[in-house]
Design an enzyme around this catalytic site. Sequence first.
Site, short mmCIF file in Angstrom:
data_model
loop_
_atom_site.label_atom_id
_atom_site.label_comp_id
_atom_site.label_asym_id
_atom_site.label_seq_id
_atom_site.Cartn_x
_atom_site.Cartn_y
_atom_site.Cartn_z
N LYS A 102 -6.34 1.79 -5.06
CA LYS A 102 -4.87 1.77 -5.14
C LYS A 102 -4.43 1.30 -6.51
CE LYS A 102 -3.83 0.38 -0.36
NZ LYS A 102 -3.12 1.59 0.09
N ARG A 140 -7.65 3.64 10.08
CA ARG A 140 -7.98 4.50 11.21
C ARG A 140 -9.47 4.50 11.51
NH1 ARG A 140 -5.22 9.46 8.12
NH2 ARG A 140 -4.11 7.68 7.27
N1 BES Z 1 -3.00 -0.37 4.44
C1 BES Z 1 -2.58 0.92 4.04
C2 BES Z 1 -1.20 1.27 4.56
C3 BES Z 1 -0.04 0.44 4.05
C4 BES Z 1 0.76 0.95 3.04
C5 BES Z 1 0.28 -0.77 4.62
C6 BES Z 1 1.84 0.22 2.61
C7 BES Z 1 1.38 -1.50 4.18
C8 BES Z 1 2.16 -0.99 3.17
C9 BES Z 1 -3.54 1.99 4.53
O1 BES Z 1 -4.85 1.58 4.67
C10 BES Z 1 -3.52 3.08 3.52
O2 BES Z 1 -3.88 2.83 2.41
N2 BES Z 1 -3.11 4.28 3.93
C11 BES Z 1 -3.02 5.39 3.06
C12 BES Z 1 -3.53 6.61 3.80
C13 BES Z 1 -3.62 7.84 2.93
C14 BES Z 1 -4.75 7.70 1.95
C15 BES Z 1 -3.84 9.03 3.82
C16 BES Z 1 -1.55 5.57 2.68
O3 BES Z 1 -0.73 5.47 3.58
O4 BES Z 1 -1.26 5.76 1.51
ZN ZN Z 2 -5.94 1.80 2.81
#
Ligand code: BES
Ligand code: ZN
Length: 512
Positions: A291, A365
Amino acid sequence: MKVQVKKGKIEQVKDQAIILSHFEEQKKLTGRVKAIDDRLSGMISHLLKTKDFVGRLNQTAIIYPQGKLPTPRIILVGLGKREEFDVPGQADVCLDKLRQAFGAACRRAKELRVKSFSTMVFPADLKGIDPGKSSQAMVEGMLLSDFQMDQYKTIKQDQSLEGFTIMEEDTEKIKAIEKGAILGEVFAQATNFARDLANHPGNILTPTRLSLEAKKLAQENNLRCKILSLPEIKRLKMNSFLAVASGSKQPPKLIILEYRPTTPRSKRKKYDTLVLVGKGITFDAGGLSLKPTDLMLEMKGDMTGGAVVMSAIAASAKLKLPLNLIGIIPAAENLPSGSALKIGDIITSHSKKTIEILNTDAEGRLILADAISYAKVFKPDAILDIATLTSAIKIALGTICAGVFGNHEKLKTKMIQAGQKTGERIWELPLWEDYQELIKSDLADIKNVGGKPAGAIIAARFLQNFVGDYPWVHVDIAGVDFLEKERPYIPKGATGFGARLLLQFLRDWDEV
Ligand code: BES
Ligand code: ZN
Ligand code: ZN
């Protein structure tokens, strides 16, 4: 913090402050407020005439009685328009206004360095809102707004409250107010516990530390607690969970908390069993799908789902709910490293279904899939999961409400109702079969991402593949778990969203 209910007149207390509320543009003062205004030779009426304070929702003002009352200050708080309190079927909305107003008043008291104050159940004369519920909402509002996290500061701002008292003259109402106050305390403590955990940084709150917190909570609340470590998780073949954990030096933990009512139910009728699964990623850097830095800070709170499951189960034990509850929290860090999960890897999950990994940041997930699949060994009557799962849910619903998905109408309806009652609102999104198409993998049974559109639905649909026929509901709290700006009873930072929602859902449970 000490919460008390006492018999007596509020104008007679010697506390450092008293809190009184007022409806917007209410012309005539009534009841105790009128009595106080008379003793103050019309100071409140005078303030209202200036229009500096009109009683807008959450507006506050201070009045100094200058010796005309035993208390040195009155905090007035606005409740908004009275008509809006009298709308039939809107009791939950009104109760949230009380939560907000008393949250705002309590914050004002803290700014004034007040250590203890008294208040009374308002509005005293409204039909349709009983004193017990008002008392619960007020106590929740005050305790929730009192939350502060200063353990990492070497110089503390001394703003902590010692306690507050609710004064009531009517003996008949006191019992209901006391009950409401106790419920308010249990609900608010559940949220504040989760906020505290989610605000801790990743270097302190590791999966091991989270598991120790679960143990401590279990001891305090007579819960059973099992912590499975790496060898046991391997033995269970939870490879999808292990794959996520593989990038970190911190070992994963599978936290299992169990609450069973102490009095056995009649032989013919057993207690229903519910499994609550909570995402416990103590830090989500994204793994090799790293990220950007500015999105990472919030990721220390990627275990909010796990924390709210822990606190909802502990609170259920406090309230002695007639249900068997099992909390499953897969806890791990999602970091990039030489041993981390890679793009294109194929994993055989606990359910035996194979998963192709196309983005290592879609790790929630992956750990939930194994936890949900494992949940079935308890033969539950329903499975609930709660997780900071997708940024897509924040795009869809903002920071105002969470998303809910599921395969069972009654469960979803009950969860939505619990959201209205607690002010932790949720909104349903669809899970049609058509979405399954998007997560078909060329090589494996399923892939862990399916493109940008409908991201929150795709994540939920992915989970559904591991649920089978069990009644199931999934709550995505990624939009609401963390606030940049405070709200009347929610401080900046971790919100603990979901603890009160789950607890209310469990209190209202009556088989599926
Ligand atoms: N923990 C994150 C989701 C999240 C985003 C929580 C913002 C709190 C605030 C999750 O693990 C994630 O990174 N999801 C990705 C999925 C994507 C790669 C399909 C996302 O939502 O960007
Ligand atoms: Zn994530
Ligand atoms: Zn995550």
